[in-house]
Design an enzyme around this catalytic site. Structure first.
Site, PDB file in Angstrom:
ATOM      1  N   LYS A   1     -23.349  -6.920 -82.470  1.00 23.47           N
ATOM      2  CA  LYS A   1     -24.448  -7.533 -83.225  1.00 23.47           C
ATOM      3  C   LYS A   1     -25.502  -6.485 -83.613  1.00 23.47           C
ATOM      4  O   LYS A   1     -25.938  -6.449 -84.752  1.00 23.47           O
ATOM      5  CB  LYS A   1     -25.133  -8.647 -82.405  1.00 23.47           C
ATOM      6  CG  LYS A   1     -24.229  -9.814 -82.064  1.00 23.47           C
ATOM      7  CD  LYS A   1     -25.001 -10.969 -81.438  1.00 23.47           C
ATOM      8  CE  LYS A   1     -25.677 -10.632 -80.126  1.00 23.47           C
ATOM      9  NZ  LYS A   1     -24.748 -10.277 -79.025  1.00 23.47           N
TER      10      LYS A   1
ATOM     11  N   ARG B   1     -30.107 -18.086 -78.074  1.00 21.09           N
ATOM     12  CA  ARG B   1     -29.099 -17.923 -77.027  1.00 21.09           C
ATOM     13  C   ARG B   1     -28.932 -19.193 -76.212  1.00 21.09           C
ATOM     14  O   ARG B   1     -28.088 -19.227 -75.317  1.00 21.09           O
ATOM     15  CB  ARG B   1     -29.510 -16.800 -76.097  1.00 21.09           C
ATOM     16  CG  ARG B   1     -28.918 -15.430 -76.446  1.00 21.09           C
ATOM     17  CD  ARG B   1     -29.544 -14.433 -75.518  1.00 21.09           C
ATOM     18  NE  ARG B   1     -28.760 -13.291 -75.210  1.00 21.09           N
ATOM     19  CZ  ARG B   1     -28.972 -12.079 -75.710  1.00 21.09           C
ATOM     20  NH1 ARG B   1     -29.887 -11.883 -76.619  1.00 21.09           N
ATOM     21  NH2 ARG B   1     -28.242 -11.061 -75.305  1.00 21.09           N
TER      22      ARG B   1
ATOM     23  N   ARG C   1     -21.156   2.334 -72.870  1.00 22.38           N
ATOM     24  CA  ARG C   1     -22.156   2.626 -73.905  1.00 22.38           C
ATOM     25  C   ARG C   1     -23.402   3.282 -73.320  1.00 22.38           C
ATOM     26  O   ARG C   1     -23.879   2.909 -72.252  1.00 22.38           O
ATOM     27  CB  ARG C   1     -22.377   1.316 -74.650  1.00 22.38           C
ATOM     28  CG  ARG C   1     -23.681   0.758 -74.838  1.00 22.38           C
ATOM     29  CD  ARG C   1     -23.559  -0.526 -75.621  1.00 22.38           C
ATOM     30  NE  ARG C   1     -24.542  -1.475 -75.101  1.00 22.38           N
ATOM     31  CZ  ARG C   1     -24.922  -2.560 -75.712  1.00 22.38           C
ATOM     32  NH1 ARG C   1     -24.376  -2.902 -76.849  1.00 22.38           N
ATOM     33  NH2 ARG C   1     -25.825  -3.333 -75.185  1.00 22.38           N
TER      34      ARG C   1
ATOM     35  N   ARG D   1     -28.138   1.541 -70.147  1.00 22.32           N
ATOM     36  CA  ARG D   1     -29.031   0.394 -69.919  1.00 22.32           C
ATOM     37  C   ARG D   1     -28.678  -0.229 -68.575  1.00 22.32           C
ATOM     38  O   ARG D   1     -27.501  -0.351 -68.234  1.00 22.32           O
ATOM     39  CB  ARG D   1     -28.824  -0.645 -71.030  1.00 22.32           C
ATOM     40  CG  ARG D   1     -29.709  -0.409 -72.234  1.00 22.32           C
ATOM     41  CD  ARG D   1     -29.366  -1.302 -73.411  1.00 22.32           C
ATOM     42  NE  ARG D   1     -29.202  -2.716 -73.109  1.00 22.32           N
ATOM     43  CZ  ARG D   1     -28.962  -3.653 -74.030  1.00 22.32           C
ATOM     44  NH1 ARG D   1     -28.896  -3.315 -75.304  1.00 22.32           N
ATOM     45  NH2 ARG D   1     -28.811  -4.909 -73.700  1.00 22.32           N
TER      46      ARG D   1
ATOM     47  N   ARG E   1     -23.543 -11.185 -67.630  1.00 23.07           N
ATOM     48  CA  ARG E   1     -23.998 -11.494 -68.997  1.00 23.07           C
ATOM     49  C   ARG E   1     -22.919 -12.277 -69.757  1.00 23.07           C
ATOM     50  O   ARG E   1     -23.230 -13.172 -70.545  1.00 23.07           O
ATOM     51  CB  ARG E   1     -24.329 -10.202 -69.753  1.00 23.07           C
ATOM     52  CG  ARG E   1     -25.609  -9.549 -69.251  1.00 23.07           C
ATOM     53  CD  ARG E   1     -25.728  -8.124 -69.743  1.00 23.07           C
ATOM     54  NE  ARG E   1     -25.999  -8.016 -71.162  1.00 23.07           N
ATOM     55  CZ  ARG E   1     -25.819  -6.900 -71.864  1.00 23.07           C
ATOM     56  NH1 ARG E   1     -25.346  -5.818 -71.293  1.00 23.07           N
ATOM     57  NH2 ARG E   1     -26.104  -6.874 -73.145  1.00 23.07           N
TER      58      ARG E   1
HETATM   59  P1  AMP Z   1     -29.725  -7.927 -75.929  1.00 26.35           P
HETATM   60  O1  AMP Z   1     -30.301  -6.594 -76.254  1.00 26.35           O
HETATM   61  O2  AMP Z   1     -29.738  -8.871 -77.094  1.00 26.35           O
HETATM   62  O3  AMP Z   1     -28.367  -7.848 -75.264  1.00 26.35           O
HETATM   63  O4  AMP Z   1     -30.721  -8.608 -74.836  1.00 26.35           O
HETATM   64  C1  AMP Z   1     -30.934  -7.991 -73.588  1.00 26.35           C
HETATM   65  C2  AMP Z   1     -31.477  -9.017 -72.607  1.00 26.35           C
HETATM   66  O5  AMP Z   1     -32.728  -9.522 -73.079  1.00 26.35           O
HETATM   67  C3  AMP Z   1     -30.609 -10.250 -72.393  1.00 26.35           C
HETATM   68  O6  AMP Z   1     -29.555 -10.040 -71.461  1.00 26.35           O
HETATM   69  C4  AMP Z   1     -31.642 -11.245 -71.877  1.00 26.35           C
HETATM   70  O7  AMP Z   1     -32.002 -10.978 -70.531  1.00 26.35           O
HETATM   71  C5  AMP Z   1     -32.860 -10.902 -72.748  1.00 26.35           C
HETATM   72  N1  AMP Z   1     -32.850 -11.682 -74.003  1.00 26.35           N
HETATM   73  C6  AMP Z   1     -32.746 -11.197 -75.266  1.00 26.35           C
HETATM   74  N2  AMP Z   1     -32.772 -12.188 -76.156  1.00 26.35           N
HETATM   75  C7  AMP Z   1     -32.896 -13.343 -75.451  1.00 26.35           C
HETATM   76  C8  AMP Z   1     -32.949 -14.722 -75.800  1.00 26.35           C
HETATM   77  N3  AMP Z   1     -32.888 -15.124 -77.097  1.00 26.35           N
HETATM   78  N4  AMP Z   1     -33.071 -15.625 -74.799  1.00 26.35           N
HETATM   79  C9  AMP Z   1     -33.145 -15.252 -73.512  1.00 26.35           C
HETATM   80  N5  AMP Z   1     -33.078 -13.972 -73.104  1.00 26.35           N
HETATM   81  C10 AMP Z   1     -32.949 -13.016 -74.068  1.00 26.35           C
END
Ligand code: AMP
Length: 221
Positions: A15, A90, A127, A160, A171
């Site tokens: 994404k 999400r 990554r 990360r 996740r």
């Molecule tokens: P990402 O970079 O999109 O993988 O997001 C990293 C982390 O941020 C996720 O594993 C969640 O802990 C938090 N996060 C990001 N977007 C959301 C969302 N829309 N709802 C809840 N937690 C989020």
């Protein structure tokens, strides 16, 4: 009329990578809730510190924290014409809150990137991210020319905390339980397009742009 494009898909589906390319091709701002939380963390804001606990454990940040932050971001003038959402919604509650906020004066479409679990795990655990420019490199598919340093800006590469094997499995489980029901939610509204994400980024990108264009062609002028 505001055009809202959602990139849906499990962690590691690509994404973030595709969002950057699509936003540049379509001249849309890229709104990533994960990036917004990471910015808050880097600045040490109360929201960033609160979110960090959930993020590092591979859990979702509670909806109320996400929604306020997201709605504040998309209220900015650069989002008036439209924007691309990466990593949001999400949960069903987030999708419903977005629907309520957008009302009928928006055009929403959702691209669902499909990738199997084995490929997701390999992508995420290999990554490494640049501390300076946020570019992502992969130990197998884009190994750094100089070990530990970004090919573009030479910044230090780090893993990360949520890309470690244990957190990645958590996740993916969270995705299956809480986010995958959104596929049915958007399919039933007739706004979901499926795209095979199990290919190289250069192959996925044209498939996504074709999906956006095909939909635009069907829209009333
Ligand atoms: P990402 O970079 O999109 O993988 O997001 C990293 C982390 O941020 C996720 O594993 C969640 O802990 C938090 N996060 C990001 N977007 C959301 C969302 N829309 N709802 C809840 N937690 C989020």
């Amino acid at each position: 009329m505001t055009s809202v494009l959602i990139l849906l898909g499990p962690p590691g589906a690509g994404k973030g990578t595709q969002a950057v390319r699509l936003c540049s091709a379509l001249s849309l701002p890229h709104v990533s809730t994960g990036d917004l939380f990471r910015e808050h963390r880097a600045k040490g804001t109360p929201l960033g510190l609160e979110a960090q606990v959930f993020m590092d454990a591979g859990k979702l940040v509670p909806d109320e924290l996400v929604l306020d932050m997201l709605f504040e971001r998309v209220a900015k003038p650069d989002c008036a014409r439209g924007y691309l959402l990466d990593g949001f919604p999400r949960t069903l509650a987030q999708a419903q809150a977005l629907e309520g906020r957008l009302g009928s004066q928006s055009h929403l479409r959702v691209l669902n990137l499909r990738v199997g679990d084995a490929a997701l795990i390999e992508r995420l655990t290999g990554r490494w991210t640049c501390r300076i420019c946020n570019r992502v490199q992969h130990v197998k598919t884009s190994p750094p020319k100089v070990a530990g340093h970004c090919d573009v800006c030479s910044g230090e590469l780090y893993q990360r905390a949520d890309d470690t094997a244990e957190v990645v499995n958590q996740r993916l489980a969270v995705y299956r339980e809480q986010t995958s029901p959104l596929e049915g939610f958007y399919r039933s509204r007739g706004v979901l397009t499926e795209v095979d994400g199990a290919r190289s980024p250069d192959e996925v990108f044209p498939a996504l742009t074709r999906a956006v264009r095909a939909e635009d062609a069907l829209r009333p002028a």
